[in-house]
Design an enzyme around this catalytic site. Structure first.
Site, PDB file in Angstrom:
ATOM      1  N   HIS A 282       7.683 -11.952   5.294  1.00  0.00           N
ATOM      2  CA  HIS A 282       7.293 -11.571   3.941  1.00  0.00           C
ATOM      3  C   HIS A 282       8.516 -11.149   3.138  1.00  0.00           C
ATOM      4  CE1 HIS A 282       7.100  -7.868   6.362  1.00  0.00           C
ATOM      5  NE2 HIS A 282       7.302  -7.176   5.254  1.00  0.00           N
TER       6      HIS A 282
ATOM      7  N   GLN B  41      12.059  -4.397   9.823  1.00  0.00           N
ATOM      8  CA  GLN B  41      10.779  -5.105   9.746  1.00  0.00           C
ATOM      9  C   GLN B  41       9.716  -4.324  10.505  1.00  0.00           C
ATOM     10  OE1 GLN B  41      10.912  -9.203  11.085  1.00  0.00           O
ATOM     11  NE2 GLN B  41       8.841  -9.613  10.370  1.00  0.00           N
TER      12      GLN B  41
ATOM     13  N   ILE C 253       0.825  -1.225   0.000  1.00  0.00           N
ATOM     14  CA  ILE C 253       0.000   0.000   0.000  1.00  0.00           C
ATOM     15  C   ILE C 253       0.853   1.267   0.000  1.00  0.00           C
ATOM     16  CG2 ILE C 253      -2.016  -1.090   1.058  1.00  0.00           C
ATOM     17  CD1 ILE C 253      -1.191   0.302   3.701  1.00  0.00           C
TER      18      ILE C 253
END
Length: 105
Positions: A99, A93, A30
């Site tokens: 991920h 992170q 996003i």
């Protein structure tokens, strides 16, 4: 558990999914840092690389194979792309669900 990625996996939060299989989901970041910025996420909750167990070897391989498929699907496979994994707060992170960032373009 209040994990953002777990909520995306459960479809409780919408995402722009690029690819999905039984064990991995790939969706658009996003807050992209490049024209192509995807997140390759295992559906199993693993907080970080430091939490990977011996039993996760196949899943980790699946993450990288799925990243390659996603790169092909969005058209950066032949042009080149970068895979990045942040580990822990000191490693940048922000979401504590393992991920891979796929960046290209």
């Amino acid at each position: 558990m209040d994990c953002l990625f777990c909520k995306i996996i459960k479809k409780e939060i919408p995402s722009k999914t690029v690819l999905e299989n039984e064990s991995v989901i790939v969706f658009e970041d996003i807050n992209p840092k490049m024209p192509v910025h995807l997140l390759v996420v295992p559906k199993k909750h693993i907080a970080s690389v430091n939490e990977i167990k011996e039993e996760d070897k196949e899943l980790i391989g699946e993450l990288f194979l799925t990243a390659k498929q996603a790169a092909e699907k969005v058209g950066v496979k032949d042009k080149g792309y970068k895979l990045s994994v942040h580990v822990g707060e000191g490693g940048g992170q922000e979401i504590f669900h393992l991920h891979i960032h796929l960046l290209g373009g």
